[in-house]
Design a protein around this motif. Structure first.
Motif, PDB file in Angstrom:
ATOM      1  N   ARG A  14     -29.835  40.011  81.884  1.00  0.00           N
ATOM      2  CA  ARG A  14     -30.325  41.222  82.533  1.00  0.00           C
ATOM      3  C   ARG A  14     -29.526  42.447  82.120  1.00  0.00           C
ATOM      4  O   ARG A  14     -29.827  43.559  82.538  1.00  0.00           O
ATOM      5  CB  ARG A  14     -30.250  41.067  84.061  1.00  0.00           C
ATOM      6  N   PHE A 151     -37.896  43.713  93.774  1.00  0.00           N
ATOM      7  CA  PHE A 151     -38.139  44.461  92.537  1.00  0.00           C
ATOM      8  C   PHE A 151     -38.558  45.897  92.843  1.00  0.00           C
ATOM      9  O   PHE A 151     -38.193  46.835  92.130  1.00  0.00           O
ATOM     10  CB  PHE A 151     -39.249  43.790  91.707  1.00  0.00           C
ATOM     11  N   TYR A 154     -35.832  48.517  93.234  1.00  0.00           N
ATOM     12  CA  TYR A 154     -34.926  48.725  92.106  1.00  0.00           C
ATOM     13  C   TYR A 154     -34.879  50.168  91.603  1.00  0.00           C
ATOM     14  O   TYR A 154     -33.786  50.701  91.369  1.00  0.00           O
ATOM     15  CB  TYR A 154     -35.265  47.772  90.960  1.00  0.00           C
ATOM     16  N   SER A 158     -31.281  51.922  91.589  1.00  0.00           N
ATOM     17  CA  SER A 158     -30.659  52.160  90.276  1.00  0.00           C
ATOM     18  C   SER A 158     -30.478  53.649  89.981  1.00  0.00           C
ATOM     19  O   SER A 158     -29.954  54.005  88.928  1.00  0.00           O
ATOM     20  CB  SER A 158     -31.490  51.510  89.162  1.00  0.00           C
ATOM     21  N   THR A 220     -30.300  42.927  93.248  1.00  0.00           N
ATOM     22  CA  THR A 220     -31.529  43.502  92.714  1.00  0.00           C
ATOM     23  C   THR A 220     -31.437  43.633  91.207  1.00  0.00           C
ATOM     24  O   THR A 220     -30.346  43.779  90.649  1.00  0.00           O
ATOM     25  CB  THR A 220     -31.814  44.894  93.343  1.00  0.00           C
ATOM     26  N   TRP A 221     -32.579  43.558  90.559  1.00  0.00           N
ATOM     27  CA  TRP A 221     -32.676  43.764  89.111  1.00  0.00           C
ATOM     28  C   TRP A 221     -34.129  44.118  88.797  1.00  0.00           C
ATOM     29  O   TRP A 221     -35.023  43.972  89.639  1.00  0.00           O
ATOM     30  CB  TRP A 221     -32.247  42.508  88.338  1.00  0.00           C
ATOM     31  N   SER A 222     -34.342  44.610  87.615  1.00  0.00           N
ATOM     32  CA  SER A 222     -35.678  45.032  87.222  1.00  0.00           C
ATOM     33  C   SER A 222     -36.510  43.847  86.771  1.00  0.00           C
ATOM     34  O   SER A 222     -36.004  42.907  86.161  1.00  0.00           O
ATOM     35  CB  SER A 222     -35.591  46.064  86.092  1.00  0.00           C
ATOM     36  N   THR A 227     -31.011  45.841  82.556  1.00  0.00           N
ATOM     37  CA  THR A 227     -30.139  46.635  83.420  1.00  0.00           C
ATOM     38  C   THR A 227     -28.988  47.211  82.607  1.00  0.00           C
ATOM     39  O   THR A 227     -28.254  46.481  81.943  1.00  0.00           O
ATOM     40  CB  THR A 227     -29.575  45.771  84.561  1.00  0.00           C
ATOM     41  N   ASP A 231     -27.016  51.647  85.515  1.00  0.00           N
ATOM     42  CA  ASP A 231     -27.801  51.064  86.611  1.00  0.00           C
ATOM     43  C   ASP A 231     -26.907  50.252  87.534  1.00  0.00           C
ATOM     44  O   ASP A 231     -27.015  50.332  88.766  1.00  0.00           O
ATOM     45  CB  ASP A 231     -28.907  50.166  86.058  1.00  0.00           C
ATOM     46  N   ILE A 235     -26.252  50.455  91.512  1.00  0.00           N
ATOM     47  CA  ILE A 235     -26.487  49.301  92.378  1.00  0.00           C
ATOM     48  C   ILE A 235     -25.242  48.995  93.201  1.00  0.00           C
ATOM     49  O   ILE A 235     -25.315  48.718  94.411  1.00  0.00           O
ATOM     50  CB  ILE A 235     -26.883  48.073  91.536  1.00  0.00           C
TER      51      ILE A 235
END
Length: 268
Positions: A14, A151, A154, A158, A220-222, A227, A231, A235
């Motif tokens: 990620r 998602f 995010y 971010s 959380t992540w895209s 990432t 970002d 976060i």
């Protein structure tokens, strides 16, 4: 240190890691004397385990529930693994452990913990060191198919540091009200616990900033993009904001969507 050790805190796939760094890390691992037994660089670190053939085989066996790597939407309450880890780590002998959530756990013990939960076996986490329990909690969050903070949240998270303090307060309330109820209950339980960890920072040396660095990327992540380090910084800032402001969770958890927003001031 090798890049792979970072996998104890975040999924490497990620991250936007430069190709030169990946090549250099690969060369380091190729020269390592323990390469055959520790290709991920995590033999003694409670990080992410690659899903090998044995794991794939296990997933197909009767009774394998795949708690790790599953989704929170399969339940309407805080999963057992989260509550078990929080309960054990809340004990004074564990919550005061220096470097809690930062130090590595034992890889073999972590694998055993995952196997017990995934197969429905009874387990006494009191038999494991606090660093391994903390690693199990981070791993569970990191391997969720839908991240704890979702998602959809995010883009806001971010970009967290771009907002003013007033906007951050409004956005944090809106975000917490928008996530599914079970996700909110888990976030609430986790953040209130981490706030307690910070209360013992004179012993465990884990401030809210330190905790956010090792916990944040697991929340959380895209769904579609890599990432970046920028970002991650945002976060982590959002995670620290939640840890430092337990007042955000003073509403009734079962009314989190329609309940009134907290009126007390928060820490910027």
């Amino acid at each position: 240190r090798r890049v792979a050790i970072t996998a104890g805190h975040v999924m490497l796939d990620r991250l936007d890691i430069p190709s030169e760094v990946k090549v250099h890390d690969k060369n380091l691992r190729a020269r390592s004397v323990d390469n055959m037994t520790n290709t991920t660089g995590l033999a003694n670190c409670g990080g992410k385990f690659d899903q090998g053939l044995s794991d794939i085989h296990a997933f197909s066996q009767p009774g394998y529930m795949r708690v790790f790597g599953g989704t929170l939407l399969d339940t309407d309450e805080v999963p057992q693994v989260i509550s078990d880890c929080i309960d054990l780590l809340s004990l004074n002998k564990n919550i005061t452990e220096e470097g809690l959530f930062r130090r590595c756990g034992n890889a073999t013990e972590l694998k055993a913990i995952k196997e017990c939960y995934n197969t429905g076996q009874s387990i006494d986490l009191d038999n494991y060191c606090p660093h391994t329990i903390a690693a199990a909690l981070k791993t569970y969050l990191r391997e969720l198919s839908i991240p704890l903070l979702t998602f959809e949240a995010y883009p806001t998270i971010s970009s967290w540091n771009e907002f003013t303090a007033e906007t951050q307060l409004l956005l944090s309330k809106k975000l917490l009200e928008s996530i599914p109820p079970v996700h909110y209950c888990c976030v609430r339980a986790l953040m209130l616990f981490l706030n307690k960890v910070v209360s013992s920072s004179s012993q465990n040396l884990m401030t809210s900033q330190n905790l956010s660095i090792v916990i944040g990327p697991n929340l959380t992540w895209s769904r579609h993009t890599i990432t970046t380090l920028a970002d991650i910084n945002n976060i982590n800032s959002f995670t620290q904001y939640l840890i430092d402001n337990p007042v955000l969770f003073e509403r009734e958890t079962n009314n989190h969507v329609s309940g009134g927003a907290p009126t007390a001031s928060v820490t910027s």
